[in-house]
Design a protein around this motif. Structure first.
Motif, short mmCIF file in Angstrom:
data_model
loop_
_atom_site.label_atom_id
_atom_site.label_comp_id
_atom_site.label_asym_id
_atom_site.label_seq_id
_atom_site.Cartn_x
_atom_site.Cartn_y
_atom_site.Cartn_z
N VAL A 114 1.46 2.03 -7.40
CA VAL A 114 0.64 3.51 -7.18
C VAL A 114 0.05 3.50 -5.72
CG1 VAL A 114 -0.13 4.68 -8.85
CG2 VAL A 114 1.34 3.71 -9.25
N ALA A 115 -0.76 4.08 -5.15
CA ALA A 115 -1.81 4.55 -4.25
C ALA A 115 -2.63 5.46 -4.60
CB ALA A 115 -0.81 4.53 -2.74
N GLU A 124 -0.46 8.78 -5.36
CA GLU A 124 1.22 8.61 -3.98
C GLU A 124 1.31 7.57 -5.58
OE1 GLU A 124 2.00 8.71 -0.27
OE2 GLU A 124 2.17 6.60 -1.29
N VAL A 125 2.74 7.98 -6.37
CA VAL A 125 3.65 7.71 -7.08
C VAL A 125 5.05 7.51 -6.16
CG1 VAL A 125 4.67 7.21 -9.07
CG2 VAL A 125 2.44 8.22 -10.15
N ALA A 361 -7.47 -9.25 4.45
CA ALA A 361 -8.21 -7.12 4.26
C ALA A 361 -7.53 -7.75 2.67
CB ALA A 361 -8.30 -7.01 5.24
N GLU A 362 -8.31 -6.82 1.91
CA GLU A 362 -7.33 -6.20 1.08
C GLU A 362 -5.90 -5.44 1.63
OE1 GLU A 362 -7.87 -3.10 -2.70
OE2 GLU A 362 -9.69 -4.91 -1.74
N PRO A 363 -4.90 -5.63 1.13
CA PRO A 363 -3.63 -4.66 1.04
C PRO A 363 -3.84 -3.40 1.13
CG PRO A 363 -2.85 -6.77 0.35
CD PRO A 363 -4.25 -6.39 -0.53
N GLN A 364 -3.43 -2.37 2.38
CA GLN A 364 -3.46 -1.10 1.32
C GLN A 364 -2.27 -0.11 1.79
OE1 GLN A 364 -7.20 0.36 3.80
NE2 GLN A 364 -7.99 -0.58 3.39
N PRO A 365 -1.52 1.17 1.43
CA PRO A 365 -0.82 1.51 1.66
C PRO A 365 -0.76 2.14 2.86
CG PRO A 365 -1.71 2.35 0.01
CD PRO A 365 -3.10 0.62 0.68
N ARG A 366 0.41 2.37 3.36
CA ARG A 366 0.49 3.41 4.83
C ARG A 366 0.01 4.78 4.12
NH1 ARG A 366 3.98 3.61 9.10
NH2 ARG A 366 4.25 2.05 8.54
N ARG A 367 -0.77 5.88 5.48
CA ARG A 367 -1.66 7.19 5.19
C ARG A 367 -0.42 7.76 5.18
NH1 ARG A 367 -6.93 6.98 6.03
NH2 ARG A 367 -7.89 5.15 6.38
N GLU A 372 4.52 11.01 6.86
CA GLU A 372 5.01 11.89 7.47
C GLU A 372 5.15 11.86 9.10
OE1 GLU A 372 3.14 15.07 6.01
OE2 GLU A 372 3.03 14.51 3.94
N ALA A 373 4.68 11.56 9.70
CA ALA A 373 3.93 11.46 11.38
C ALA A 373 4.99 11.15 12.26
CB ALA A 373 3.29 10.93 12.43
N ALA A 374 5.88 9.03 11.25
CA ALA A 374 6.86 8.23 11.76
C ALA A 374 8.19 8.95 11.16
CB ALA A 374 7.08 7.11 10.68
#
Length: 692
Positions: A114-115, A124-125, A361-367, A372-374
């Motif tokens: 969950v981000a 985002e789930v 650094a704290e882990p972050q999800p992909r934007r 969508e671009a990927a």
């Protein structure tokens, strides 16, 4: 004019006069599309697949006719990035994360993640195995999240924009997509959330533990002794951690006193409770439950502890409701080499971490826009994204996951140190799995893993015994057989194998001592040889009954005859046999006849003595009882009625001793025409004097 930023609406302190064109202000023309965007966003239902409009353009000032940009005087620069994972850092899932800009991971485990994207006002789930995530509008400032196989629980604290609230989103929907779980009062705020098998739990600021179904119906309300710290759930178990009231006046440099309670939501009982140990001066970093329902806690010094088993055999109270925490792993050496390790989930005897890197650094999800671009990139754009060295975490990320197995701090041994540690660890895990099976907490695949772990534990113990025996460590080998092998299920077979291994290693004294060990609670020493020679219950067979029910019961139901002595029984049996009767003699004219009134005893005796023996008649043979085919059947005397029918008696018949149906006439005169003669005349043989 109002400049809409990512943090709300602000009033500009000063701005140039708007330039009119054809009677319409250019500022009004520029604001018209922005107002349409705000209205469109406000009317959007805060449900799945919500896509908020990007507010990057709104953060800029409106462009004037001369090309200058309007900049609001009080526009904040934005929050600082999240703090680095250095020093005393925590990642308690289900609790609010420290303030920071950019996307944040509120929850991440093997079920998904969950981000939160605060700039885009959405959540985002993304569940594991699903291609696309589920997007949810976030106007309330949700800060806490927990994810299980059946539901996702979201919560906002007292400092949130929309106030305190708890939302439950089931994975399998019926009609409604989201349910609201009510709290007790407006000033009560959630502080930690968790999701399990069919339930959701919330620790609140009023020191209460509230439990709900996935539709928000209450199933539990408990008062907790201290301040909320963390919650963790898996399957039917819920682990609640609170701060002890004794730690209220302690300073930051002192040890943190924490209490825990392990609850079973299915049966609504408490499985264990007590003090949660921490390293000196440390704080709680992460807490969770493994696949085989082992509570695991990590403190800020990298010490991993596990609550193995419950009750007797696990150093807890004999009647259950308690166990002790065992240190199973130290992360200090691993983090010195790899950097901070972000705990994802716990497996059976291992932990899965995400490597945050040396930059801490704290882990972050992909934007979302990058994902969508990927997905739509081709050719050179795809190659450019593949060359990007940015690390993203969560489902669909490119971070490096590392599985680290438990290693108990047993110290150094001169021989077979790794084998000793592995056997001891698997013994603890196997005992815990058997306890969980006895409580009916493991089902399906987890139950099969528990059975496999028990077999693996036996193999590890035998391997340790063989290693010590071949290394001439006979005392330690004997203690392994005495304290481990003899306590296993099916210890008789295991000890036999250990005895053969000792003989193969030429340790005959060790083999003799193992042969004398009790097996499954039965000693094998000489004084107990008689007890061990008995036939085991498992090998006994039930034979069919020798006699049929009612085989020896009297036809008249008489009980007196069944208790007769063997001598009387034999005599009565012989008397009950019918005497041979002579066939009817042909009528002769010169044979003397008896007078009708001659009924003297002498005449009767003479007549009975003169009748020659003959074969039994067909009628008499048919009336005889059929003997049993069983050679072991006991013979009993016949009933009086049977003897009366098979053996006619002249005097008894004359006096009326027999029944009327079977009574024979006393004289030939009383017989009918078709009846056989009851008494044949005595015929003297030629040349005799009239005596038999």
């Amino acid at each position: 004019p109002l400049a809409r930023t990512s943090h709300g609406l602000s009033t500009a302190a000063s701005s140039p006069a708007p330039v009119h064109c054809h009677g319409v202000s250019m500022a009004e023309t520029a604001e018209a599309p922005e107002e349409a965007k705000v209205a469109e966003t406000a009317e959007a239902e805060p449900d799945d697949d919500f896509t908020a409009q990007s507010s990057a353009k709104d953060a800029k000032g409106a462009s004037s006719a001369d090309g200058t940009k309007e900049v609001a005087a009080d526009v904040p620069t934005g929050p600082a990035p999240p703090p680095l994972l250095t020093g005393v850092w925590q990642q308690l899932e289900g609790t609010p994360r420290p303030a920071g800009a950019g996307p944040r991971l509120l929850a991440w485990n093997e079920r998904g993640h969950v981000a939160a994207y605060p700039e885009q006002l959405r959540l985002e789930v993304h569940r594991a195995g699903e291609e696309k995530p589920q997007r949810v509008a976030d106007y309330d400032g949700l800060q806490m999240a927990a994810l299980s196989e059946g539901a996702c629980c979201l919560a906002a604290g007292s400092n949130a924009t929309g106030g305190s609230r708890v939302l439950i989103r089931p994975a399998e929907r019926w009609e409604k997509a989201v349910f609201s779980a009510p709290l007790g009062s407006p000033d009560e705020a959630p502080e930690a959330v968790a999701c399990g098998d069919g339930f959701a739990a919330v620790l609140t600021s009023r020191r209460m533990l509230r439990m709900y179904t996935f539709s928000g119906m209450p199933i539990g309300l408990l008062s907790m002794p201290g301040q909320s710290v963390a919650l963790a759930a898996r399957g039917p178990l819920l682990l609640a951690v609170t701060r002890s009231p004794l730690a209220a006046g302690l300073a930051e440099e002192h040890d943190d006193a924490l209490d825990f309670r392990l609850l079973d939501a299915r049966t609504r009982v408490e499985r264990a409770a007590g003090r949660l140990p921490l390293s000196p001066g440390a704080r709680l970093r992460w807490v969770g439950l493994s696949e085989d329902l082992v509570p695991v806690a990590i403190d800020t010094l990298g010490v991993v502890r596990a609550l193995l088993g419950s009750g007797a055999g696990c150093w807890g109270p004999q009647n259950g409701c308690g166990a002790e925490w065992t240190p199973v792993l130290f992360l200090e050496e691993h983090e010195r080499e790899l950097g901070p390790l972000w705990a994802v989930h716990a497996q059976q005897g291992a932990l899965v971490f995400a490597e945050a890197g040396l930059d801490a650094a704290e882990p972050q999800p992909r934007r979302a826009e990058e994902r969508e671009a990927a997905a739509g990139a081709e050719g050179e754009a795809m190659e450019a994204m593949e060359q990007d060295d940015s690390t993203f975490f969560g489902v669909g990320g490119n971070c490096q996951l590392r599985t680290i197995a438990w290693r108990l701090p047993l110290g150094a041994f001169p021989t077979a140190g790794d084998v000793i540690e592995g056997a001891f660890r698997e013994q603890l895990l196997s005992r815990h799995s058997q306890d969980m099976l006895a409580m009916d907490l493991l089902r399906g695949a987890e139950a099969q893993k528990a059975d496999g772990l028990e077999k693996k534990s036996k193999s590890s113990a035998l391997k340790l015994f063989a290693t010590l025996a071949t290394s001439s460590e006979v005392e330690r080998a004997f203690h392994v057989a005495q304290s481990t092998l003899a306590r296993l299920s099916g210890s008789s077979k295991v000890l036999d194998m250990a005895q053969k291994l000792a003989e193969k290693a030429n340790q005959y004294k060790l083999a003799d001592e193992i042969a004398a060990l009790p097996r499954n609670g039965v000693s094998t020493r000489p004084q107990a040889a008689e007890a061990s020679s008995a036939v085991p219950m498992a090998s006994r067979k039930v034979l069919p009954p020798l006699f049929q029910p009612g085989e020896f019961e009297d036809s008249q139901g008489s009980e007196g005859q069944s208790s007769a002595r063997p001598e009387d029984t034999k005599t009565e049996t012989q008397e009950s046999l019918p005497p041979p009767s002579a066939p009817a003699a042909p009528a002769r004219q010169d044979a003397p006849t008896l007078a009708a009134g001659d009924s003297s005893p002498r005449a009767s005796a003479g007549a009975s003595d003169s009748s020659p023996p003959s074969r039994p008649s067909a009628t008499g043979a048919a009336s005889l009882p059929v003997s049993s085919s069983n050679p072991f059947a006991r013979k009993r005397p016949l009933a009086a009625a049977s003897r009366a029918q098979t053996a006619p008696h002249l005097l008894r018949d004359a006096l009326g001793g027999a029944s009327a149906a079977s009574r024979q006439p006393a004289t030939p005169m009383g017989m009918g025409a078709g009846s056989p003669a009851a008494k044949a005349p005595r015929l003297a043989a030629p040349g005799s004097n009239g005596t038999a």
